[in-house]
Design a protein around this motif. Structure first.
Motif, PDB file in Angstrom:
ATOM      1  N   GLY A 165      -1.721   7.232 -14.431  1.00 40.98           N
ATOM      2  CA  GLY A 165      -0.892   7.688 -15.529  1.00 40.98           C
ATOM      3  C   GLY A 165       0.374   8.388 -15.099  1.00 40.98           C
ATOM      4  O   GLY A 165       1.222   8.715 -15.922  1.00 40.98           O
ATOM      5  N   ASP A 166       0.524   8.635 -13.803  1.00 41.81           N
ATOM      6  CA  ASP A 166       1.693   9.339 -13.298  1.00 41.81           C
ATOM      7  C   ASP A 166       2.911   8.445 -13.153  1.00 41.81           C
ATOM      8  O   ASP A 166       4.016   8.946 -12.930  1.00 41.81           O
ATOM      9  CB  ASP A 166       1.391   9.977 -11.938  1.00 41.81           C
ATOM     10  N   ALA A 167       2.749   7.124 -13.205  1.00 36.27           N
ATOM     11  CA  ALA A 167       3.874   6.234 -12.940  1.00 36.27           C
ATOM     12  C   ALA A 167       3.746   4.937 -13.728  1.00 36.27           C
ATOM     13  O   ALA A 167       2.649   4.470 -14.021  1.00 36.27           O
ATOM     14  CB  ALA A 167       3.967   5.928 -11.452  1.00 36.27           C
ATOM     15  N   GLU A 168       4.897   4.365 -14.062  1.00 37.53           N
ATOM     16  CA  GLU A 168       4.937   3.045 -14.701  1.00 37.53           C
ATOM     17  C   GLU A 168       4.850   1.936 -13.663  1.00 37.53           C
ATOM     18  O   GLU A 168       4.350   0.847 -13.936  1.00 37.53           O
ATOM     19  CB  GLU A 168       6.239   2.875 -15.487  1.00 37.53           C
ATOM     20  N   VAL A 169       5.400   2.192 -12.472  1.00 39.30           N
ATOM     21  CA  VAL A 169       5.405   1.181 -11.426  1.00 39.30           C
ATOM     22  C   VAL A 169       5.182   1.860 -10.083  1.00 39.30           C
ATOM     23  O   VAL A 169       5.720   2.933  -9.815  1.00 39.30           O
ATOM     24  CB  VAL A 169       6.725   0.378 -11.433  1.00 39.30           C
ATOM     25  N   LEU A 170       4.334   1.246  -9.260  1.00 40.66           N
ATOM     26  CA  LEU A 170       4.013   1.758  -7.937  1.00 40.66           C
ATOM     27  C   LEU A 170       4.395   0.709  -6.892  1.00 40.66           C
ATOM     28  O   LEU A 170       3.984  -0.444  -6.988  1.00 40.66           O
ATOM     29  CB  LEU A 170       2.512   2.050  -7.804  1.00 40.66           C
ATOM     30  N   ARG A 186      -7.219  -2.168 -10.094  1.00 40.28           N
ATOM     31  CA  ARG A 186      -7.957  -1.488 -11.161  1.00 40.28           C
ATOM     32  C   ARG A 186      -7.170  -0.342 -11.799  1.00 40.28           C
ATOM     33  O   ARG A 186      -7.650   0.269 -12.764  1.00 40.28           O
ATOM     34  CB  ARG A 186      -9.275  -0.935 -10.600  1.00 40.28           C
ATOM     35  N   LEU A 187      -5.989  -0.044 -11.314  1.00 38.91           N
ATOM     36  CA  LEU A 187      -5.247   1.107 -11.832  1.00 38.91           C
ATOM     37  C   LEU A 187      -4.733   0.903 -13.253  1.00 38.91           C
ATOM     38  O   LEU A 187      -4.496   1.865 -13.976  1.00 38.91           O
ATOM     39  CB  LEU A 187      -4.063   1.431 -10.907  1.00 38.91           C
ATOM     40  N   GLY A 188      -4.495  -0.338 -13.628  1.00 42.22           N
ATOM     41  CA  GLY A 188      -3.989  -0.589 -14.974  1.00 42.22           C
ATOM     42  C   GLY A 188      -2.508  -0.334 -15.118  1.00 42.22           C
ATOM     43  O   GLY A 188      -2.002  -0.169 -16.235  1.00 42.22           O
ATOM     44  N   THR A 189      -1.779  -0.280 -14.016  1.00 41.99           N
ATOM     45  CA  THR A 189      -0.325  -0.125 -14.051  1.00 41.99           C
ATOM     46  C   THR A 189       0.285  -1.140 -13.093  1.00 41.99           C
ATOM     47  O   THR A 189      -0.423  -1.748 -12.279  1.00 41.99           O
ATOM     48  CB  THR A 189       0.086   1.315 -13.672  1.00 41.99           C
ATOM     49  N   GLU A 248      -6.199  -5.282   2.649  1.00 37.08           N
ATOM     50  CA  GLU A 248      -7.607  -5.550   2.369  1.00 37.08           C
ATOM     51  C   GLU A 248      -8.343  -4.292   1.905  1.00 37.08           C
ATOM     52  O   GLU A 248      -9.358  -4.385   1.218  1.00 37.08           O
ATOM     53  CB  GLU A 248      -8.293  -6.137   3.611  1.00 37.08           C
ATOM     54  N   ALA A 249      -7.817  -3.114   2.241  1.00 39.89           N
ATOM     55  CA  ALA A 249      -8.457  -1.859   1.851  1.00 39.89           C
ATOM     56  C   ALA A 249      -7.887  -1.269   0.568  1.00 39.89           C
ATOM     57  O   ALA A 249      -8.485  -0.349   0.004  1.00 39.89           O
ATOM     58  CB  ALA A 249      -8.321  -0.836   2.983  1.00 39.89           C
ATOM     59  N   THR A 250      -6.757  -1.779   0.097  1.00 39.58           N
ATOM     60  CA  THR A 250      -6.107  -1.173  -1.073  1.00 39.58           C
ATOM     61  C   THR A 250      -6.040  -2.084  -2.289  1.00 39.58           C
ATOM     62  O   THR A 250      -5.883  -1.605  -3.409  1.00 39.58           O
ATOM     63  CB  THR A 250      -4.662  -0.748  -0.726  1.00 39.58           C
ATOM     64  N   ARG A 251      -6.147  -3.396  -2.099  1.00 39.31           N
ATOM     65  CA  ARG A 251      -5.899  -4.330  -3.198  1.00 39.31           C
ATOM     66  C   ARG A 251      -6.844  -4.122  -4.375  1.00 39.31           C
ATOM     67  O   ARG A 251      -6.409  -4.153  -5.534  1.00 39.31           O
ATOM     68  CB  ARG A 251      -5.975  -5.783  -2.716  1.00 39.31           C
TER      69      ARG A 251
END
Length: 264
Positions: free
Chosen positions: A182-187, A224-227, A216-219
């Motif tokens: 919720g802290d950002a619109e785009v990462l 799942r973040l929804g942003t 492979e560790a972050t995807r």
């Protein structure tokens, strides 16, 4: 606020001048594969543009950004934001020596290190150092990895993600930033290596040992973040530099492209 992606490659760019890996060979044969060093232009206000990091490609990158076209000897460049002190993100400062005053935003740790390599610019340009708070932004620590030239310096805030309004930009990331979706619109997130073992093809350290969480560790977590999430800072060995790689299918996270524009 709007953003233009000026580059999406890790150190050396794609292709890298001394490399003949599949990614570099592909980029030489197919110009659409080419990537400049990772950087971002942020139009924070009318006629006020900040560059995130000053790469060796900075001259070419500025020319690709219409917001930075000069009028006479006047430029909309308001300053440079450094997320770390690596040479790939600071060498471009020397290319900006024609300015009367150059505003640079950095943590104290980065400022002290970069000041040493910028001593040669003193006869050319006045450097005005700002904090992230000075521009209404925040530096979120994501790694304590020091550049090689600063290996004798003490631990500190060596690598940060930039959090500013709806943006989180973390081209290098050794740990997860302390933020929520919720802290950002785009990462924009570190996509240097696809697997942890990938750098062993040319060196003796894994991705995590080099200060980069592999894709492979972050995807999964990013998907799942929804942003909106995009990978940037791709190394020339990363199979995703090939736009036709089957690894793009089902990735769940976008791969940033040089030149793309995003409105926040």
């Amino acid at each position: 606020m709007r953003l233009q992606v000026l580059g999406t490659a890790a150190g050396g760019g794609v292709p890298q001048w001394n490399c003949g890996c599949p990614g570099c060979r592909g980029a030489r044969a197919n110009p659409s594969w080419r990537r400049l060093h990772a950087s971002l232009a942020i139009e924070a206000g009318s006629g006020q543009v900040f560059l995130v990091n000053a790469t060796p490609d900075i001259g070419e990158q500025i020319e690709t950004c219409a917001w930075l076209r000069p009028a006479g000897r006047s430029s909309a460049l308001a300053g440079v934001i450094l997320t770390d002190a690596e040479l790939d993100h600071t060498l471009g400062l020397a290319r900006l020596r024609e300015a009367d005053t150059l505003r640079v935003v950095a943590t104290d740790t980065v400022r002290q290190a970069v000041n040493e390599i910028l001593a040669m610019l003193e006869p050319y340009v006045t450097i005005e150092w700002l904090t992230f708070a000075d521009i209404g932004a925040e530096a979120v620590p994501v790694s304590g990895k020091r550049p090689r030239y600063a290996s004798a310096r003490p631990p500190g805030a060596w690598v940060s993600a930039l959090r500013w309004a709806g943006l989180l930009y973390a081209p290098a990331m050794g740990v997860w930033p302390d933020v929520t979706a919720g802290d950002a619109e785009v990462l924009f997130v570190d996509g240097t290596f696809y697997t942890d073992a990938e750098p062993l093809s040319f060196g003796q350290r894994t991705a995590t040992q080099m200060g980069h969480l592999p894709i492979e560790a972050t995807r999964g977590r990013l998907a799942r973040l929804g942003t909106r999430c995009l990978y940037t800072h791709l190394n020339n060995t990363n199979p995703l530099v090939d736009p036709g790689s089957p690894l793009h299918e089902g990735l769940g996270v976008e791969v940033a492209r040089d030149g793309m524009v995003i409105d926040l």
